[in-house]
Motif scaffolding. Structure first.
Motif, PDB file in Angstrom:
ATOM      1  N   TYR A  77     -87.319 -54.139  28.148  1.00 15.67           N
ATOM      2  CA  TYR A  77     -87.877 -55.341  27.540  1.00 15.67           C
ATOM      3  C   TYR A  77     -88.684 -56.006  28.648  1.00 15.67           C
ATOM      4  N   GLY A  78     -89.961 -55.817  28.679  1.00 16.13           N
ATOM      5  CA  GLY A  78     -90.757 -56.332  29.791  1.00 16.13           C
ATOM      6  C   GLY A  78     -90.239 -55.752  31.092  1.00 16.13           C
ATOM      7  N   ALA A  79     -89.879 -56.637  32.002  1.00 18.96           N
ATOM      8  CA  ALA A  79     -89.430 -56.171  33.315  1.00 18.96           C
ATOM      9  C   ALA A  79     -87.955 -55.739  33.301  1.00 18.96           C
ATOM     10  N   VAL A  80     -87.234 -56.116  32.242  1.00 17.78           N
ATOM     11  CA  VAL A  80     -85.797 -55.795  32.185  1.00 17.78           C
ATOM     12  C   VAL A  80     -85.599 -54.381  31.656  1.00 17.78           C
ATOM     13  N   GLU A  81     -84.982 -53.528  32.470  1.00 14.21           N
ATOM     14  CA  GLU A  81     -84.674 -52.183  31.974  1.00 14.21           C
ATOM     15  C   GLU A  81     -83.256 -52.201  31.400  1.00 14.21           C
ATOM     16  N   ALA A  82     -83.150 -52.012  30.073  1.00 13.08           N
ATOM     17  CA  ALA A  82     -81.842 -52.073  29.413  1.00 13.08           C
ATOM     18  C   ALA A  82     -81.132 -50.725  29.454  1.00 13.08           C
ATOM     19  N   LEU A  83     -81.896 -49.623  29.383  1.00 13.06           N
ATOM     20  CA  LEU A  83     -81.315 -48.279  29.465  1.00 13.06           C
ATOM     21  C   LEU A  83     -82.139 -47.468  30.457  1.00 13.06           C
ATOM     22  N   SER A  84     -81.454 -46.767  31.364  1.00 16.33           N
ATOM     23  CA  SER A  84     -82.148 -45.983  32.385  1.00 16.33           C
ATOM     24  C   SER A  84     -81.713 -44.536  32.310  1.00 16.33           C
ATOM     25  N   ASN A  85     -82.579 -43.684  31.798  1.00 11.55           N
ATOM     26  CA  ASN A  85     -82.319 -42.234  31.779  1.00 11.55           C
ATOM     27  C   ASN A  85     -80.955 -41.877  31.204  1.00 11.55           C
ATOM     28  N   VAL A  86     -80.665 -42.388  30.039  1.00 12.29           N
ATOM     29  CA  VAL A  86     -79.369 -42.124  29.420  1.00 12.29           C
ATOM     30  C   VAL A  86     -79.434 -40.846  28.581  1.00 12.29           C
ATOM     31  N   SER A  87     -78.469 -39.966  28.791  1.00 15.45           N
ATOM     32  CA  SER A  87     -78.340 -38.767  27.969  1.00 15.45           C
ATOM     33  C   SER A  87     -76.950 -38.746  27.351  1.00 15.45           C
ATOM     34  N   LEU A  88     -76.896 -38.449  26.076  1.00 18.60           N
ATOM     35  CA  LEU A  88     -75.600 -38.269  25.418  1.00 18.60           C
ATOM     36  C   LEU A  88     -75.815 -37.447  24.158  1.00 18.60           C
ATOM     37  N   HIS A  89     -74.720 -36.960  23.582  1.00 22.02           N
ATOM     38  CA  HIS A  89     -74.873 -36.211  22.340  1.00 22.02           C
ATOM     39  C   HIS A  89     -73.695 -36.470  21.408  1.00 22.02           C
ATOM     40  N   ILE A  90     -73.937 -36.201  20.145  1.00 24.36           N
ATOM     41  CA  ILE A  90     -72.899 -36.348  19.125  1.00 24.36           C
ATOM     42  C   ILE A  90     -72.921 -35.082  18.275  1.00 24.36           C
ATOM     43  N   ASN A  91     -71.751 -34.475  18.102  1.00 27.78           N
ATOM     44  CA  ASN A  91     -71.663 -33.295  17.243  1.00 27.78           C
ATOM     45  C   ASN A  91     -71.401 -33.726  15.810  1.00 27.78           C
ATOM     46  N   GLU A  92     -71.788 -32.871  14.877  1.00 25.00           N
ATOM     47  CA  GLU A  92     -71.610 -33.197  13.470  1.00 25.00           C
ATOM     48  C   GLU A  92     -70.123 -33.394  13.157  1.00 25.00           C
ATOM     49  N   GLY A  93     -69.828 -34.466  12.421  1.00 28.66           N
ATOM     50  CA  GLY A  93     -68.455 -34.720  11.988  1.00 28.66           C
ATOM     51  C   GLY A  93     -67.636 -35.557  12.952  1.00 28.66           C
ATOM     52  N   GLU A  94     -68.175 -35.826  14.126  1.00 22.25           N
ATOM     53  CA  GLU A  94     -67.407 -36.570  15.126  1.00 22.25           C
ATOM     54  C   GLU A  94     -67.481 -38.081  14.917  1.00 22.25           C
ATOM     55  N   ILE A  95     -66.504 -38.772  15.528  1.00 19.87           N
ATOM     56  CA  ILE A  95     -66.642 -40.198  15.795  1.00 19.87           C
ATOM     57  C   ILE A  95     -66.776 -40.305  17.312  1.00 19.87           C
ATOM     58  N   VAL A  96     -67.904 -40.797  17.761  1.00 17.74           N
ATOM     59  CA  VAL A  96     -68.132 -40.955  19.200  1.00 17.74           C
ATOM     60  C   VAL A  96     -68.304 -42.430  19.480  1.00 17.74           C
ATOM     61  N   THR A  97     -67.620 -42.907  20.521  1.00 17.00           N
ATOM     62  CA  THR A  97     -67.744 -44.321  20.830  1.00 17.00           C
ATOM     63  C   THR A  97     -68.491 -44.540  22.143  1.00 17.00           C
ATOM     64  N   LEU A  98     -69.213 -45.638  22.182  1.00  9.50           N
ATOM     65  CA  LEU A  98     -69.933 -46.052  23.390  1.00  9.50           C
ATOM     66  C   LEU A  98     -69.387 -47.416  23.783  1.00  9.50           C
ATOM     67  N   LEU A  99     -68.705 -47.428  24.939  1.00 14.78           N
ATOM     68  CA  LEU A  99     -68.129 -48.684  25.416  1.00 14.78           C
ATOM     69  C   LEU A  99     -69.008 -49.274  26.503  1.00 14.78           C
ATOM     70  N   GLY A 100     -68.854 -50.557  26.717  1.00 13.69           N
ATOM     71  CA  GLY A 100     -69.594 -51.185  27.802  1.00 13.69           C
ATOM     72  C   GLY A 100     -69.464 -52.688  27.729  1.00 13.69           C
ATOM     73  N   ALA A 101     -69.656 -53.345  28.871  1.00 14.44           N
ATOM     74  CA  ALA A 101     -69.554 -54.800  28.929  1.00 14.44           C
ATOM     75  C   ALA A 101     -70.741 -55.444  28.208  1.00 14.44           C
ATOM     76  N   ASN A 102     -70.709 -56.742  28.061  1.00 15.96           N
ATOM     77  CA  ASN A 102     -71.840 -57.470  27.491  1.00 15.96           C
ATOM     78  C   ASN A 102     -73.089 -57.178  28.325  1.00 15.96           C
ATOM     79  N   GLY A 103     -74.165 -56.881  27.636  1.00 14.77           N
ATOM     80  CA  GLY A 103     -75.427 -56.650  28.335  1.00 14.77           C
ATOM     81  C   GLY A 103     -75.580 -55.263  28.926  1.00 14.77           C
TER      82      GLY A 103
END
Ligand SMILES: Nc1ncnc2c1ncn2[C@@H]1O[C@H](COP(=O)(O)OP(=O)(O)OP(=O)(O)O)[C@@H](O)[C@H]1O
Ligand SMILES: [Mg+2]
Length: 237
Positions: A12-38
């Motif tokens: 968002y402008g100068a703020v980088e919210a995600l930096s080179n993130v890689s992840l995957h989800i297989n069919e049928g799964e429940i995958v969770t993404l945890l993290g602090a505020n922001g």
């Protein structure tokens, strides 16, 4: 791989919210993404559903590169996004809110069947079908938001903090429904949660996001419940 996020960066402008993130989800799964505020959790979902553009990287769904697609196309391809903070239409009735969720579907019989399904999952929405969205309680609005996102018959459901602001009993109920949708309807779920305990109990796999980067990847979400770093940072231990 059902969904693959490859080297995704979002700014968002100068703020980088995600930096080179890689992840995957297989069919049928429940995958969770945890993290602090922001940490960048919502930005991840916004980038997948194309509400915000990716600065770089690719998003592959079901073998198709969807990185440059329009949000409507993403919905038609089978991805539904239930955003943070409910975001229902306050001036429309419960029924109208649900119908809007099915805007990508042309066949009336499918819309009717989905509506029936949602009323089964969330009987309170059936009772209140003619009531304005804005007059629902917080928990009811949350159910409406989840129900609306399911009206498009998604293959992949992106859930942004579905338990936020709910009383413990309702949290249990919403997670039961998420599991049922995953089991019975075979909907793959990407779950963002502040409630790390519930998320790790219900998910198959987990990722932890810290300052826009993946810091932990787990092939067995429940295992993270005993990870000292997770306990300290996310489970209030
Ligand atoms: N529209 C925006 N304009 C500018 N900065 C933004 C915008 N949206 C998000 N950000 C910034 O990007 C970073 C990540 O935000 P994001 O909403 O993805 O975090 P989050 O992990 O979902 O946090 P939360 O748990 O509080 O919902 C934050 O620093 C936030 O201030
Ligand atoms: Mg968020």
């Amino acid at each position: 791989m059902f969904l693959e996020v490859r080297d995704l960066s979002v700014s968002y402008g100068a703020v980088e919210a995600l930096s080179n993130v890689s992840l995957h989800i297989n069919e049928g799964e429940i995958v969770t993404l945890l993290g602090a505020n922001g940490a960048g959790k919502s930005s991840m979902l916004h980038a997948i559903s194309r509400i915000i553009p990716a600065k770089s990287g690719r998003i592959i769904f079901n073998g198709n590169d969807i990185t440059g697609e329009r949000p409507e196309t993403i919905v038609r391809k089978g991805i539904a996004h239930c955003p943070e903070g409910r975001k229902i239409f306050f001036d429309l009735t419960v029924l109208e809110n649900l119908q809007i969720g099915a805007y990508s579907i042309r066949e009336q019989d499918i819309i009717d069947a989905n509506l029936e399904k949602m009323f089964n999952y969330f009987p309170v929405l059936k009772d209140r079908r003619s009531q304005k969205g804005g007059t629902l309680s917080g928990g009811e609005q949350q159910m409406l938001a989840v129900g609306r996102s399911l009206m498009s018959s998604p293959k992949l459901l992106l859930l942004d903090e579905p338990s936020l602001g709910l009383a413990p009993k309702l949290i249990d109920q919403i997670f039961d429904i998420i599991r049922e949708i995953n089991h019975k309807e075979k909907v793959t779920v990407f779950l963002i949660e502040q409630n790390a305990n519930e998320a790790l109990l219900h998910a198959d796999r987990a990722y932890v996001l810290e300052n826009g980067r993946i810091s932990i990847t787990s092939e067995n979400a429940e295992e993270l419940l005993s990870n000292p770093h997770i306990i300290r940072a996310y489970l209030g231990g």
